[in-house]
Write a protein that holds these residues in place. Structure first.
Motif, PDB file in Angstrom:
ATOM      1  N   GLY A 249       0.779  -1.235   0.000  1.00 46.68           N
ATOM      2  CA  GLY A 249       0.000   0.000   0.000  1.00 46.68           C
ATOM      3  C   GLY A 249       0.804   1.275   0.000  1.00 46.68           C
ATOM      4  O   GLY A 249       0.230   2.372   0.069  1.00 46.68           O
ATOM      5  N   GLU A 250       2.142   1.186  -0.078  1.00 46.60           N
ATOM      6  CA  GLU A 250       2.994   2.381   0.023  1.00 46.60           C
ATOM      7  C   GLU A 250       3.986   2.473  -1.141  1.00 46.60           C
ATOM      8  O   GLU A 250       5.143   2.846  -0.967  1.00 46.60           O
ATOM      9  N   ARG A 251       3.507   2.182  -2.341  1.00 44.27           N
ATOM     10  CA  ARG A 251       4.399   2.157  -3.498  1.00 44.27           C
ATOM     11  C   ARG A 251       4.018   3.178  -4.566  1.00 44.27           C
ATOM     12  O   ARG A 251       4.512   3.115  -5.697  1.00 44.27           O
ATOM     13  N   THR A 252       3.156   4.135  -4.210  1.00 42.79           N
ATOM     14  CA  THR A 252       2.669   5.087  -5.201  1.00 42.79           C
ATOM     15  C   THR A 252       3.793   5.924  -5.793  1.00 42.79           C
ATOM     16  O   THR A 252       3.909   6.053  -7.019  1.00 42.79           O
ATOM     17  N   GLU A 253       4.640   6.501  -4.934  1.00 47.76           N
ATOM     18  CA  GLU A 253       5.712   7.359  -5.444  1.00 47.76           C
ATOM     19  C   GLU A 253       6.691   6.566  -6.315  1.00 47.76           C
ATOM     20  O   GLU A 253       7.127   7.038  -7.375  1.00 47.76           O
TER      21      GLU A 253
END
Length: 302
Positions: A249-253
């Protein structure tokens, strides 16, 4: 072999102006955004959040409203960690979603499948493109594409959907992926699929480890140089998570950074989960490259 120092690469694309369904793209100066809608209980990112029919349709329509040009609908995950399903079950998953979404939008619809029967049913339901992560190795799927007039996305993988490939090894991952795609494109052409309907995808993380996927991204120009529009399916994948030590859930950037690099290396279609962030990143990239005017700009700034 590319040394990775080329800053930008603009491939010579075969028939760069292409029509899929009712949408037209100029891949010499445009990047298409493909939204992912998985009607599966086990997809690696959404973990079944769009498994229900109504949720899948809603997700597809929301993606188009957020700026997606294209919706990719799948009913069988690539992962080997799943129970097999029948052709009939896969059709029951994808065809109703495609039919409902087709009635609500003119966006491109592709079906993520490696089975000829599913591909035919999906096209009959309204799909424009067959997205095959098995590289057209299933009997008759290329013939279905040729007969129905559907576009085809030819993707590299070693084992294909649902098959484990422990510890994949490549002497040169980019060269081997390139050769595979070249061979499978020739197969599609021989089956009667016109060149202007073919898209290629090197298959990041599909039977590849993090180093393989990073190398494919760094040298994506060697894939794009084949001349067919190149799809980059990087969104939230494990090679991004392992590179940055980030959970799912923390791979957007990391996804956005990889996608922009892919565009500069020749990618012209991005397959993504987060449509709004991708739209902003892509539109900004297109503007910097001189492909798109700013949405609003004053010419005289003080």
């Amino acid at each position: 072999m590319s040394d990775g120092t080329t800053r930008m690469f603009f491939p010579e694309i075969i028939s760069p102006v292409r029509r899929f369904g009712q949408r037209e793209f100029d891949f010499d100066r445009q990047v298409a955004i493909m939204a992912i809608v998985n009607r599966t209980p086990n997809s690696f990112h959404d973990r079944g959040r769009t498994f229900e029919l109504s949720q899948a349709v809603e997700a597809a329509c929301r993606a188009v409203a957020d700026g997606a040009d294209w919706v990719d609908i799948g009913g069988f995950a690539f992962s080997a960690d799943q129970e097999p399903i029948t052709v009939a079950e896969e059709i029951d998953r994808v065809a109703p979603v495609i039919a409902e979404v087709r009635g609500k939008t003119d966006a491109v619809i592709s079906v993520d499948t490696h089975r000829a029967e599913v591909a035919r049913a999906a096209v009959e339901a309204g799909a424009d493109v067959i997205n095959d992560t098995n590289g057209l190795r299933e009997p008759d799927i290329a013939r279905v594409a040729a007969e129905t007039g559907a576009g085809v996305i030819v993707t590299h993988s070693l084992g294909g959907p649902g098959k484990a490939v422990p510890r994949p090894v490549y002497a040169d991952v980019v060269a081997e992926v390139r050769d595979f795609l070249l061979d499978r494109v020739r197969f599609a052409l021989d089956a009667g699929v016109p060149a202007e309907r073919i898209v290629i995808d090197p298959g990041h993380d599909l039977n590849k480890n993090t180093y393989h996927s990073l190398e494919l991204t760094r040298r994506l120009d060697e894939i794009a140089a084949l001349g067919h529009p190149t799809l980059a399916a990087l969104s939230n994948k494990d090679f991004i998570g392992e590179t940055l030590d980030r959970p799912q859930g923390e791979r957007t950037e990391g996804t956005i950074a990889a996608n922009v690099i892919a565009i500069l290396r020749g990618a012209r279609i991005l397959r993504v989960h987060d449509v709004p962030s991708t739209v902003a990143a892509v539109r900004m990239t297109e503007a910097v490259l001189g492909w798109r005017a700013p949405a609003h700009a004053r010419h005289n700034l003080v």
